[in-house]
Design a protein around this motif. Structure first.
Motif, PDB file in Angstrom:
ATOM      1  N   GLU A  33       0.845  -1.205   0.000  1.00  0.00           N
ATOM      2  CA  GLU A  33       0.000   0.000   0.000  1.00  0.00           C
ATOM      3  C   GLU A  33       0.882   1.257   0.000  1.00  0.00           C
ATOM      4  OE1 GLU A  33      -3.779   1.870   2.439  1.00  0.00           O
ATOM      5  OE2 GLU A  33      -2.689   0.178   3.315  1.00  0.00           O
ATOM      6  N   ILE A  34       1.950   1.249   0.776  1.00  0.00           N
ATOM      7  CA  ILE A  34       2.873   2.393   0.842  1.00  0.00           C
ATOM      8  C   ILE A  34       3.563   2.573  -0.505  1.00  0.00           C
ATOM      9  CG2 ILE A  34       4.989   3.291   1.933  1.00  0.00           C
ATOM     10  CD1 ILE A  34       2.646   3.421   3.801  1.00  0.00           C
ATOM     11  N   TYR A  35       4.028   1.463  -1.104  1.00  0.00           N
ATOM     12  CA  TYR A  35       4.697   1.560  -2.402  1.00  0.00           C
ATOM     13  C   TYR A  35       3.750   2.069  -3.492  1.00  0.00           C
ATOM     14  CZ  TYR A  35       9.099  -0.665  -1.012  1.00  0.00           C
ATOM     15  OH  TYR A  35      10.315  -0.941  -0.453  1.00  0.00           O
ATOM     16  N   ASP A  36       2.498   1.664  -3.425  1.00  0.00           N
ATOM     17  CA  ASP A  36       1.522   2.149  -4.409  1.00  0.00           C
ATOM     18  C   ASP A  36       1.340   3.670  -4.299  1.00  0.00           C
ATOM     19  OD1 ASP A  36       1.101  -0.366  -5.443  1.00  0.00           O
ATOM     20  OD2 ASP A  36      -0.755  -0.739  -4.306  1.00  0.00           O
ATOM     21  N   ILE A  37       1.241   4.147  -3.065  1.00  0.00           N
ATOM     22  CA  ILE A  37       1.066   5.593  -2.855  1.00  0.00           C
ATOM     23  C   ILE A  37       2.318   6.349  -3.330  1.00  0.00           C
ATOM     24  CG2 ILE A  37       0.796   7.410  -1.131  1.00  0.00           C
ATOM     25  CD1 ILE A  37      -0.941   5.417   0.473  1.00  0.00           C
ATOM     26  N   ILE A  38       3.486   5.843  -2.988  1.00  0.00           N
ATOM     27  CA  ILE A  38       4.741   6.485  -3.415  1.00  0.00           C
ATOM     28  C   ILE A  38       4.843   6.465  -4.936  1.00  0.00           C
ATOM     29  CG2 ILE A  38       7.263   6.249  -3.421  1.00  0.00           C
ATOM     30  CD1 ILE A  38       7.066   5.317  -0.502  1.00  0.00           C
ATOM     31  N   SER A  39       4.436   5.403  -5.560  1.00  0.00           N
ATOM     32  CA  SER A  39       4.467   5.302  -7.017  1.00  0.00           C
ATOM     33  C   SER A  39       3.536   6.343  -7.644  1.00  0.00           C
ATOM     34  CB  SER A  39       4.065   3.884  -7.417  1.00  0.00           C
ATOM     35  OG  SER A  39       4.060   3.745  -8.796  1.00  0.00           O
ATOM     36  N   GLU A  40       2.359   6.502  -7.089  1.00  0.00           N
ATOM     37  CA  GLU A  40       1.433   7.520  -7.605  1.00  0.00           C
ATOM     38  C   GLU A  40       2.009   8.928  -7.424  1.00  0.00           C
ATOM     39  OE1 GLU A  40      -2.854   7.368  -6.783  1.00  0.00           O
ATOM     40  OE2 GLU A  40      -2.496   5.311  -6.087  1.00  0.00           O
ATOM     41  N   ILE A  41       2.658   9.150  -6.292  1.00  0.00           N
ATOM     42  CA  ILE A  41       3.291  10.463  -6.051  1.00  0.00           C
ATOM     43  C   ILE A  41       4.348  10.720  -7.119  1.00  0.00           C
ATOM     44  CG2 ILE A  41       4.817  11.763  -4.506  1.00  0.00           C
ATOM     45  CD1 ILE A  41       3.293  10.512  -2.153  1.00  0.00           C
ATOM     46  N   ARG A  42       5.146   9.725  -7.421  1.00  0.00           N
ATOM     47  CA  ARG A  42       6.192   9.883  -8.440  1.00  0.00           C
ATOM     48  C   ARG A  42       5.589  10.189  -9.809  1.00  0.00           C
ATOM     49  NH1 ARG A  42       9.935   5.221  -6.241  1.00  0.00           N
ATOM     50  NH2 ARG A  42      11.326   6.514  -4.994  1.00  0.00           N
ATOM     51  N   MET A  43       4.486   9.531 -10.118  1.00  0.00           N
ATOM     52  CA  MET A  43       3.866   9.771 -11.418  1.00  0.00           C
ATOM     53  C   MET A  43       3.279  11.187 -11.499  1.00  0.00           C
ATOM     54  SD  MET A  43       2.039   6.283 -12.722  1.00  0.00           S
ATOM     55  CE  MET A  43       1.035   5.976 -11.288  1.00  0.00           C
ATOM     56  N   LYS A  44       2.741  11.650 -10.432  1.00  0.00           N
ATOM     57  CA  LYS A  44       2.116  12.965 -10.444  1.00  0.00           C
ATOM     58  C   LYS A  44       3.119  14.086 -10.207  1.00  0.00           C
ATOM     59  CE  LYS A  44      -2.391  11.357  -9.180  1.00  0.00           C
ATOM     60  NZ  LYS A  44      -3.478  11.868  -9.928  1.00  0.00           N
ATOM     61  N   LEU A  45       4.150  13.784  -9.500  1.00  0.00           N
ATOM     62  CA  LEU A  45       5.128  14.810  -9.147  1.00  0.00           C
ATOM     63  C   LEU A  45       5.793  15.449 -10.363  1.00  0.00           C
ATOM     64  CD1 LEU A  45       6.048  16.137  -6.584  1.00  0.00           C
ATOM     65  CD2 LEU A  45       7.877  14.481  -6.419  1.00  0.00           C
ATOM     66  N   PRO A  46       6.239  14.727 -11.352  1.00  0.00           N
ATOM     67  CA  PRO A  46       6.891  15.384 -12.486  1.00  0.00           C
ATOM     68  C   PRO A  46       6.006  16.435 -13.171  1.00  0.00           C
ATOM     69  CG  PRO A  46       7.392  13.062 -12.542  1.00  0.00           C
ATOM     70  CD  PRO A  46       6.375  13.275 -11.440  1.00  0.00           C
ATOM     71  N   ASN A  47       4.704  16.131 -13.345  1.00  0.00           N
ATOM     72  CA  ASN A  47       3.812  17.134 -13.939  1.00  0.00           C
ATOM     73  C   ASN A  47       3.742  18.382 -13.065  1.00  0.00           C
ATOM     74  OD1 ASN A  47       3.105  15.981 -16.313  1.00  0.00           O
ATOM     75  ND2 ASN A  47       1.250  14.992 -15.535  1.00  0.00           N
ATOM     76  N   GLU A  48       3.611  18.166 -11.794  1.00  0.00           N
ATOM     77  CA  GLU A  48       3.536  19.295 -10.866  1.00  0.00           C
ATOM     78  C   GLU A  48       4.840  20.092 -10.912  1.00  0.00           C
ATOM     79  OE1 GLU A  48       0.762  20.005  -9.307  1.00  0.00           O
ATOM     80  OE2 GLU A  48      -0.274  18.157  -9.866  1.00  0.00           O
ATOM     81  N   LEU A  49       5.969  19.386 -10.960  1.00  0.00           N
ATOM     82  CA  LEU A  49       7.258  20.078 -11.027  1.00  0.00           C
ATOM     83  C   LEU A  49       7.410  20.842 -12.332  1.00  0.00           C
ATOM     84  CD1 LEU A  49       9.729  17.492  -9.457  1.00  0.00           C
ATOM     85  CD2 LEU A  49       8.950  19.648  -8.490  1.00  0.00           C
TER      86      LEU A  49
END
Length: 167
Positions: A33-49
């Motif tokens: 569950e933690i890895y899934d959340i971190i993976s989603e953060i990584r996917m969304k983070l580049p767009n936000e950056l």
């Protein structure tokens, strides 16, 4: 950026709802569950950056343009100030030249007036001398002529005196 923040909130919720390990500050979490959340953060983070980088670049461009425009305004103001100072100097010089011309004209006028008076005085003095000579010649011939010439000489002497006082 809001979605990344939501995912971080979800991560915190997972940590808060996880079971505590007895006698420690540690918790037991579902690793997947933690890895899934971190993976989603990584996917969304580049767009936000990328978006925040674009915003920063646009802000910098706006600041550069604003600085360039401010520099141009300052330069135009300085140029206008220089032109106004130059115009003021031209006006000042024109007034100075006008004053010099007026002074010169007054001086020339005075010199001409004095020259005319001196000339008139000289002519009248010559006439007086000639009349005195004529009086001496005529005096011997007639007493009436003597009175006439005496009056004429008096008038000439008065005129000469007036000219001398008029200087």
């Amino acid at each position: 950026m809001d979605s990344v923040l939501q995912l971080l909130d979800e991560l915190e919720d997972v940590m808060d709802s996880s079971k505590a390990v007895p006698f420690s500050n540690k918790v037991s979490v579902d690793k997947e569950e933690i890895y899934d959340i971190i993976s989603e953060i990584r996917m969304k983070l580049p767009n936000e950056l990328k978006q925040s980088k674009w915003v920063i670049e646009e802000r910098n461009k706006i600041l550069i343009d604003a600085q360039r425009e401010a520099d141009e305004i300052v330069k135009n103001a300085e140029d206008r100030m220089v032109r106004m100072i130059d115009e003021n100097e031209v006006t000042k010089k024109a007034y100075e030249q006008a004053a010099a011309i007026i002074d010169s004209a007054k001086k020339t006028s005075k010199e001409m007036r004095l020259g005319a008076m001196e000339y008139a005085e000289s002519v009248l003095a010559d006439a007086e001398g000639k009349l005195k000579e004529l009086k001496a010649v005529v005096y011997s011939e007639s007493i009436k002529t003597d009175d006439y010439f005496a009056q004429t000489l008096n008038v000439l002497a008065e005129n000469i005196q007036e000219l001398r006082l008029g200087k």
